[in-house]
Write a protein that holds these residues in place. Structure first.
Motif, PDB file in Angstrom:
ATOM      1  N   LEU A 275       0.913  11.684  -9.990  1.00  0.00           N
ATOM      2  CA  LEU A 275       0.078  12.882  -9.959  1.00  0.00           C
ATOM      3  C   LEU A 275       0.922  14.155 -10.018  1.00  0.00           C
ATOM      4  CD1 LEU A 275      -2.617  11.830  -7.345  1.00  0.00           C
ATOM      5  CD2 LEU A 275      -2.936  12.193  -9.806  1.00  0.00           C
ATOM      6  N   VAL A 276       2.067  14.153  -9.348  1.00  0.00           N
ATOM      7  CA  VAL A 276       2.955  15.321  -9.407  1.00  0.00           C
ATOM      8  C   VAL A 276       3.455  15.526 -10.832  1.00  0.00           C
ATOM      9  CG1 VAL A 276       5.210  16.211  -8.655  1.00  0.00           C
ATOM     10  CG2 VAL A 276       3.632  15.243  -6.984  1.00  0.00           C
ATOM     11  N   ILE A 277       3.846  14.430 -11.491  1.00  0.00           N
ATOM     12  CA  ILE A 277       4.300  14.533 -12.885  1.00  0.00           C
ATOM     13  C   ILE A 277       3.180  15.072 -13.783  1.00  0.00           C
ATOM     14  CG2 ILE A 277       5.017  13.188 -14.898  1.00  0.00           C
ATOM     15  CD1 ILE A 277       6.613  11.415 -12.917  1.00  0.00           C
TER      16      ILE A 277
ATOM     17  N   ARG B 292       0.826  -1.211   0.000  1.00  0.00           N
ATOM     18  CA  ARG B 292       0.000   0.000   0.000  1.00  0.00           C
ATOM     19  C   ARG B 292       0.857   1.256   0.000  1.00  0.00           C
ATOM     20  NH1 ARG B 292      -3.379  -2.909   3.730  1.00  0.00           N
ATOM     21  NH2 ARG B 292      -5.270  -3.521   2.631  1.00  0.00           N
ATOM     22  N   ARG B 293       1.922   1.247   0.809  1.00  0.00           N
ATOM     23  CA  ARG B 293       2.813   2.416   0.854  1.00  0.00           C
ATOM     24  C   ARG B 293       3.490   2.638  -0.488  1.00  0.00           C
ATOM     25  NH1 ARG B 293       6.258   1.160   5.900  1.00  0.00           N
ATOM     26  NH2 ARG B 293       4.551   0.227   7.011  1.00  0.00           N
ATOM     27  N   VAL B 294       4.017   1.566  -1.078  1.00  0.00           N
ATOM     28  CA  VAL B 294       4.676   1.687  -2.373  1.00  0.00           C
ATOM     29  C   VAL B 294       3.675   2.179  -3.419  1.00  0.00           C
ATOM     30  CG1 VAL B 294       5.795   0.396  -4.241  1.00  0.00           C
ATOM     31  CG2 VAL B 294       6.464  -0.010  -1.868  1.00  0.00           C
ATOM     32  N   GLY B 295       2.481   1.618  -3.431  1.00  0.00           N
ATOM     33  CA  GLY B 295       1.450   2.058  -4.367  1.00  0.00           C
ATOM     34  C   GLY B 295       1.085   3.518  -4.162  1.00  0.00           C
ATOM     35  N   GLY B 296       0.969   3.939  -2.924  1.00  0.00           N
ATOM     36  CA  GLY B 296       0.653   5.337  -2.629  1.00  0.00           C
ATOM     37  C   GLY B 296       1.747   6.280  -3.108  1.00  0.00           C
ATOM     38  N   ILE B 297       2.992   5.869  -2.919  1.00  0.00           N
ATOM     39  CA  ILE B 297       4.110   6.690  -3.392  1.00  0.00           C
ATOM     40  C   ILE B 297       4.084   6.799  -4.912  1.00  0.00           C
ATOM     41  CG2 ILE B 297       6.633   6.752  -3.624  1.00  0.00           C
ATOM     42  CD1 ILE B 297       6.709   5.522  -0.753  1.00  0.00           C
ATOM     43  N   LEU B 298       3.845   5.687  -5.608  1.00  0.00           N
ATOM     44  CA  LEU B 298       3.795   5.703  -7.069  1.00  0.00           C
ATOM     45  C   LEU B 298       2.659   6.589  -7.581  1.00  0.00           C
ATOM     46  CD1 LEU B 298       4.546   1.958  -7.827  1.00  0.00           C
ATOM     47  CD2 LEU B 298       6.075   3.900  -8.149  1.00  0.00           C
ATOM     48  N   VAL B 299       1.506   6.507  -6.947  1.00  0.00           N
ATOM     49  CA  VAL B 299       0.374   7.348  -7.349  1.00  0.00           C
ATOM     50  C   VAL B 299       0.709   8.817  -7.124  1.00  0.00           C
ATOM     51  CG1 VAL B 299      -1.994   7.984  -6.749  1.00  0.00           C
ATOM     52  CG2 VAL B 299      -1.393   5.584  -7.042  1.00  0.00           C
TER      53      VAL B 299
END
Length: 61
Positions: A55-57, A44-51
């Motif tokens: 979104l920033v990009i 979940r943490r890794v997925g949240g970081i990727l999302v």
């Protein structure tokens, strides 16, 4: 953003996602197997970081 840009973005994601299994199927399988054995909370943490990074990009462009 119009519909064509979203379709182009989806196509780019599919190309990037397909490179790993196409070029290194054994290594890709090992990575997926290792990820499957990780605890849900870590995934979940890794997925949240990727999302968040995605979104920033998107916001920048």
């Amino acid at each position: 953003m119009d519909g064509i840009n979203w379709i182009a973005a989806l196509g780019l994601v599919l190309v990037i996602e397909g490179i790993g299994p196409m070029l290194m199927p054994k290594g890709w399988r090992e990575v997926v197997t290792q990820m499957a054995s990780q605890p849900d909370n870590l995934l979940r943490r890794v997925g949240g970081i990727l999302v968040t990074v995605g979104l920033v990009i998107l916001y920048i462009f």
